[in-house]
Design an enzyme around this catalytic site. Structure first.
Site, PDB file in Angstrom:
ATOM      1  N   ASP A   3     -33.935 -12.522  -6.625  1.00 45.61           N
ATOM      2  CA  ASP A   3     -32.914 -13.563  -6.527  1.00 45.61           C
ATOM      3  C   ASP A   3     -33.150 -14.129  -5.435  1.00 45.61           C
ATOM      4  O   ASP A   3     -32.860 -13.583  -4.108  1.00 45.61           O
ATOM      5  CB  ASP A   3     -31.561 -13.004  -7.066  1.00 45.61           C
ATOM      6  N   ASP A  30     -27.349 -16.870 -20.920  1.00 47.52           N
ATOM      7  CA  ASP A  30     -26.348 -15.856 -20.094  1.00 47.52           C
ATOM      8  C   ASP A  30     -24.857 -16.029 -20.912  1.00 47.52           C
ATOM      9  O   ASP A  30     -24.357 -17.038 -21.165  1.00 47.52           O
ATOM     10  CB  ASP A  30     -26.191 -16.680 -18.603  1.00 47.52           C
TER      11      ASP A  30
END
Length: 245
Positions: A8, A130
């Site tokens: 990330d 998500d």
């Protein structure tokens, strides 16, 4: 099933968030390319990159880092998400050597864009769903929609989507195990292969995913667990290979 290390990216560094909160981040390395090398040397067969700044700003911010990793490992499948909301951005990443682009927010707000992207870049598009309590979240998880994950996933079946990355926000970064029942249900409900994400802590969680006997689950993304040392990439991949012979 593939074990897929996550990198990330925030402000050029490799970080991990808890439950998607930008203010609750831990920096694990200021050299993401070196971190990619660590996971490749550890035997990973795919990398999952996320441009966190891009997810919030709606356009690539850490694209140079992504390109550097893709060019260093031209034969390694790399998937990138975060801020991918135009065909131009997809084209940029594909030309840089990225194997798959993950469309998240745009897939929820403009589902027809997914079909357009699949036509323009066949085999290159993954949808990132998500969710919180079964409902899809958008804009870097800042907003929760009224759209149910399984309903939206089914909509993309005819488009030619390569996979769905399903992340349970409540689990992400918490290392309390992933939401296996829902992940398995999603895999059973759609013909699109599913990649599990969020909450994996140790080898037991990988075994639990395998025990679900859901052939539609083709991968598991892991982040904090491999950075904090509670999961070994090579060991986890070896387990998957043994179980699925």
């Amino acid at each position: 099933m593939l074990i897929i290390p996550a990198i990330d990216l925030k402000d050029g560094a490799c970080v991990r968030l808890r439950q998607g909160r930008m203010e609750d981040s831990t920096v694990f390395s200021d050299d993401p390319v070196a971190m990619a090398a660590k996971w490749v040397d550890g035997g990973c067969r795919r990398l999952h990159l996320v441009d966190l700044n891009g997810a919030f700003e709606g356009q690539p911010v850490n694209g140079d880092v992504v390109t550097a990793i893709a060019r260093r490992y031209p034969n390694l499948p790399i998937q990138i998400g975060g801020g991918i909301r135009s065909l131009e951005t997809i084209e940029h990443y594909v030309k840089a050597g990225v194997s798959y682009v993950i469309i998240g927010t745009k897939a929820v707000k403009e589902p027809e864009f997914v079909a357009e992207a699949c036509r323009a870049f066949p085999g290159k598009v993954i949808v990132g769903l998500d969710a919180k309590d079964g409902f899809v979240a958008t804009d870097g998880w800042a907003e929760v929609s009224s759209v149910q994950v399984i309903d939206l996933a089914k909509r993309f079946e005819a488009d030619g989507v390569s996979a769905i990355v399903y992340t349970d926000i409540a689990k992400d970064g918490m290392m309390q195990g992933c939401n296996i029942p829902f992940t398995a249900a999603l895999a059973a409900a759609t013909r699109i292969p599913v990649i599990a994400s969020g909450g994996i802590h140790n080898l037991g969680d990988i075994q639990a995913l395998l025990n679900a006997k859901a052939p539609g689950i083709i991968g598991a993304i892991t982040g904090r667990a491999i950075y904090e040392g509670t999961l070994d990439v090579a060991e986890a991949q070896a387990l998957c290979d043994r179980e699925q012979r």
